[in-house]
Scaffold this active site. Sequence first.
Site, PDB file in Angstrom:
ATOM      1  N   ALA A  80       0.828  -1.206   0.000  1.00 15.22           N
ATOM      2  CA  ALA A  80       0.000   0.000   0.000  1.00 15.22           C
ATOM      3  C   ALA A  80       0.865   1.260   0.000  1.00 15.22           C
ATOM      4  O   ALA A  80       2.049   1.222   0.338  1.00 15.22           O
ATOM      5  CB  ALA A  80      -0.879  -0.011   1.251  1.00 15.22           C
ATOM      6  N   SER A 107      -1.631  -3.089  -5.042  1.00  9.18           N
ATOM      7  CA  SER A 107      -2.464  -3.118  -3.839  1.00  9.18           C
ATOM      8  C   SER A 107      -3.798  -2.393  -4.051  1.00  9.18           C
ATOM      9  O   SER A 107      -3.857  -1.378  -4.749  1.00  9.18           O
ATOM     10  CB  SER A 107      -1.705  -2.429  -2.693  1.00  9.18           C
ATOM     11  N   GLN A 128      -4.392  -6.915  -6.358  1.00 10.30           N
ATOM     12  CA  GLN A 128      -4.596  -7.411  -4.986  1.00 10.30           C
ATOM     13  C   GLN A 128      -5.875  -6.829  -4.412  1.00 10.30           C
ATOM     14  O   GLN A 128      -6.060  -5.617  -4.387  1.00 10.30           O
ATOM     15  CB  GLN A 128      -3.392  -7.024  -4.114  1.00 10.30           C
ATOM     16  N   TYR A 130      -8.407  -6.350  -1.231  1.00  7.57           N
ATOM     17  CA  TYR A 130      -8.909  -6.424   0.136  1.00  7.57           C
ATOM     18  C   TYR A 130     -10.409  -6.244  -0.015  1.00  7.57           C
ATOM     19  O   TYR A 130     -10.867  -5.165  -0.448  1.00  7.57           O
ATOM     20  CB  TYR A 130      -8.365  -5.273   0.989  1.00  7.57           C
ATOM     21  N   THR A 156      -6.125 -11.135  -0.658  1.00  3.30           N
ATOM     22  CA  THR A 156      -5.358 -11.212   0.598  1.00  3.30           C
ATOM     23  C   THR A 156      -6.306 -11.562   1.734  1.00  3.30           C
ATOM     24  O   THR A 156      -7.318 -10.885   1.945  1.00  3.30           O
ATOM     25  CB  THR A 156      -4.642  -9.871   0.859  1.00  3.30           C
ATOM     26  N   ARG A 165       0.938  -3.166  15.674  1.00  2.00           N
ATOM     27  CA  ARG A 165       2.237  -2.661  15.193  1.00  2.00           C
ATOM     28  C   ARG A 165       2.688  -1.476  16.031  1.00  2.00           C
ATOM     29  O   ARG A 165       2.194  -0.368  15.886  1.00  2.00           O
ATOM     30  CB  ARG A 165       2.123  -2.259  13.725  1.00  2.00           C
ATOM     31  N   LYS A 219      -3.635 -15.053  -1.052  1.00  4.18           N
ATOM     32  CA  LYS A 219      -2.380 -14.641  -0.406  1.00  4.18           C
ATOM     33  C   LYS A 219      -2.552 -14.586   1.106  1.00  4.18           C
ATOM     34  O   LYS A 219      -3.503 -13.957   1.595  1.00  4.18           O
ATOM     35  CB  LYS A 219      -1.980 -13.246  -0.917  1.00  4.18           C
ATOM     36  N   SER A 241       2.480 -16.770   2.945  1.00  5.08           N
ATOM     37  CA  SER A 241       2.889 -15.439   3.397  1.00  5.08           C
ATOM     38  C   SER A 241       2.374 -15.185   4.802  1.00  5.08           C
ATOM     39  O   SER A 241       1.274 -15.622   5.154  1.00  5.08           O
ATOM     40  CB  SER A 241       2.290 -14.389   2.443  1.00  5.08           C
ATOM     41  N   HIS A 243       2.497 -11.910   5.601  1.00  2.00           N
ATOM     42  CA  HIS A 243       2.345 -10.468   5.386  1.00  2.00           C
ATOM     43  C   HIS A 243       3.602  -9.715   5.851  1.00  2.00           C
ATOM     44  O   HIS A 243       3.528  -8.613   6.411  1.00  2.00           O
ATOM     45  CB  HIS A 243       1.102  -9.960   6.136  1.00  2.00           C
ATOM     46  N   GLY A 275       8.095 -12.966   1.926  1.00  2.00           N
ATOM     47  CA  GLY A 275       8.499 -12.788   3.320  1.00  2.00           C
ATOM     48  C   GLY A 275       9.968 -13.105   3.503  1.00  2.00           C
ATOM     49  O   GLY A 275      10.362 -14.272   3.494  1.00  2.00           O
ATOM     50  N   ARG A 278      15.591 -11.882   0.279  1.00  2.20           N
ATOM     51  CA  ARG A 278      16.564 -10.792   0.115  1.00  2.20           C
ATOM     52  C   ARG A 278      17.723 -11.160  -0.793  1.00  2.20           C
ATOM     53  O   ARG A 278      18.489 -10.290  -1.200  1.00  2.20           O
ATOM     54  CB  ARG A 278      17.160 -10.399   1.489  1.00  2.20           C
ATOM     55  N   ARG A 298       9.408  -5.182   1.088  1.00  2.00           N
ATOM     56  CA  ARG A 298      10.183  -4.018   1.535  1.00  2.00           C
ATOM     57  C   ARG A 298      11.371  -3.661   0.649  1.00  2.00           C
ATOM     58  O   ARG A 298      11.620  -2.463   0.437  1.00  2.00           O
ATOM     59  CB  ARG A 298      10.641  -4.231   2.979  1.00  2.00           C
TER      60      ARG A 298
HETATM   61  C1  LIG Z   1       4.567  -1.190   3.784  1.00  2.00           C
HETATM   62  C2  LIG Z   1       3.880  -2.472   3.389  1.00  2.00           C
HETATM   63  C3  LIG Z   1       2.589  -2.415   2.889  1.00  2.00           C
HETATM   64  C4  LIG Z   1       1.937  -3.594   2.505  1.00  2.00           C
HETATM   65  N1  LIG Z   1       0.695  -3.497   1.956  1.00  2.00           N
HETATM   66  C5  LIG Z   1       0.090  -4.636   1.516  1.00  2.00           C
HETATM   67  C6  LIG Z   1      -1.153  -4.555   0.834  1.00  2.00           C
HETATM   68  O1  LIG Z   1      -1.692  -3.490   0.603  1.00  2.00           O
HETATM   69  N2  LIG Z   1      -1.713  -5.727   0.451  1.00  2.00           N
HETATM   70  C7  LIG Z   1      -1.126  -6.944   0.682  1.00  2.00           C
HETATM   71  O2  LIG Z   1      -1.666  -7.981   0.305  1.00  2.00           O
HETATM   72  N3  LIG Z   1       0.069  -7.045   1.295  1.00  2.00           N
HETATM   73  C8  LIG Z   1       0.694  -5.915   1.701  1.00  2.00           C
HETATM   74  N4  LIG Z   1       1.924  -6.004   2.309  1.00  2.00           N
HETATM   75  C9  LIG Z   1       2.576  -7.321   2.470  1.00  2.00           C
HETATM   76  C10 LIG Z   1       3.440  -7.660   1.238  1.00  2.00           C
HETATM   77  O3  LIG Z   1       2.642  -7.946   0.124  1.00  2.00           O
HETATM   78  C11 LIG Z   1       4.322  -8.886   1.483  1.00  2.00           C
HETATM   79  O4  LIG Z   1       3.539  -9.941   1.972  1.00  2.00           O
HETATM   80  C12 LIG Z   1       5.493  -8.648   2.434  1.00  2.00           C
HETATM   81  O5  LIG Z   1       5.990  -7.321   2.346  1.00  2.00           O
HETATM   82  C13 LIG Z   1       6.616  -9.611   2.095  1.00  2.00           C
HETATM   83  O6  LIG Z   1       7.633  -9.546   3.031  1.00  2.00           O
HETATM   84  P1  LIG Z   1       9.005  -8.719   2.828  1.00  2.00           P
HETATM   85  O7  LIG Z   1       8.661  -7.291   3.035  1.00  2.00           O
HETATM   86  O8  LIG Z   1       9.857  -9.312   3.887  1.00  2.00           O
HETATM   87  O9  LIG Z   1       9.542  -8.994   1.439  1.00  2.00           O
HETATM   88  C14 LIG Z   1       2.579  -4.834   2.693  1.00  2.00           C
HETATM   89  C15 LIG Z   1       3.890  -4.867   3.205  1.00  2.00           C
HETATM   90  C16 LIG Z   1       4.542  -3.708   3.558  1.00  2.00           C
HETATM   91  C17 LIG Z   1       5.953  -3.790   4.078  1.00  2.00           C
END
Ligand SMILES: Cc1cc2nc3c(=O)[nH]c(=O)nc-3n(C[C@H](O)[C@H](O)[C@H](O)COP(=O)(O)O)c2cc1C
Length: 345
Positions: A80, A107, A128, A130, A156, A165, A219, A241, A243, A275, A278, A298
């Site tokens: 997002a 997103s 994606q 929601y 998701t 958080r 997801k 995942s 998340h 997840g 890297r 990230r």
């Molecule tokens: C800042 C941020 C916003 C995210 N927003 C969404 C989102 O809008 N929808 C969603 O399905 N996952 C969201 N995620 C989860 C990511 O799709 C993903 O599962 C996750 O970042 C993967 O892990 P990593 O950051 O270690 O690569 C978000 C993650 C982060 C870090």
Amino acid sequence: MTTIANLREFEALARARLSPAAYAYYAGGSWDELTLRDNEAAFARHRLLPRVLVDVAKVDPTTSVLGQPVALPVGFAPAASQGLAHGEAEVIPARVAANRGLVYCLSTFSNRALEDVAAVGRGVRWFQLYVQKDRGRSEDMVRRAATAGYSAILLTVDLPTAGYREREIREPLAEGGSLPNIGSADSYRGSNVALIDESLSWTDLPWLRGLSNLPIVIKGILDPADAARAVEHGATGIIVSNHGGRQLDRAPASIDALDRVVDAVAGRAEVYLDGGVRRGTDIVTALALGARAVFIGRPYLYALAAAGEAGILRCVEILEAELRTAMKLLGAPTVAGLTRDRVLG
Ligand SMILES: Cc1cc2nc3c(=O)[nH]c(=O)nc-3n(C[C@H](O)[C@H](O)[C@H](O)COP(=O)(O)O)c2cc1C
């Protein structure tokens, strides 16, 4: 950018450019951030078994997802509010993904409209979803995504509410930008989550399937029984995942949950993972354990904040170089050669 040698290095550069609240939002996990840390630590616990005297003069990291060819088994996870990182927001990573032949997942809570993102050109893009309390809005988004050429709906399911958080409590985001997909201007990020339908359940899957002809990827699955259920409800893909450690803390690391999900799915759907990815060595580990492809979150947000398009391009370049090297040294010059016996334990 050429002096950046690995994906982790983007974080410090991004932190220097993001507001403290935006950094807290991007970087944070939930509760004690055990799962956040474990996503990376669990990859580090896996050992790879190289096979030697294999001709690796040519390495082919291409594959396909849901029948569409991709240049690498890595895509961009939905995230997002990318406007916090860069004025052009989601358009930049979507353009790089399209140009480099990678999957881009947009997103629901993007700052750029799904149509603007589709306008970057031909590419494999998933929308994606929601599911909103206002079901009409969800129906509208799915239909718009289908019209705009998205090739899958990525549902998701691990966020009926946001995880606890603490970084966001200490550094609240005042403003997360507009949310054009859901037709709400200038919403506060904190209230976005309140739009999500907490009552969503398996019984809603037929409704979702009926909204378009697009395949559905679910997801946020960690339990093998849920994975099997997802397949029985018509999912053609599953993303293992947690998340990015932002939801239930103490949930297992994605890579630790993968092989049981792969076994439960038994080839009836494609299984992906996100997840903590890297490194190229992380990618080969996930593929060897049965993932069709992986997604990063990230790292590309940080690359976008650090250096815009050049940052995202460098991020892809590094991952490709690492992946090709890892495949060569593992003695697996194609993704099909990344078999389970390459991972010990
Ligand atoms: C800042 C941020 C916003 C995210 N927003 C969404 C989102 O809008 N929808 C969603 O399905 N996952 C969201 N995620 C989860 C990511 O799709 C993903 O599962 C996750 O970042 C993967 O892990 P990593 O950051 O270690 O690569 C978000 C993650 C982060 C870090």
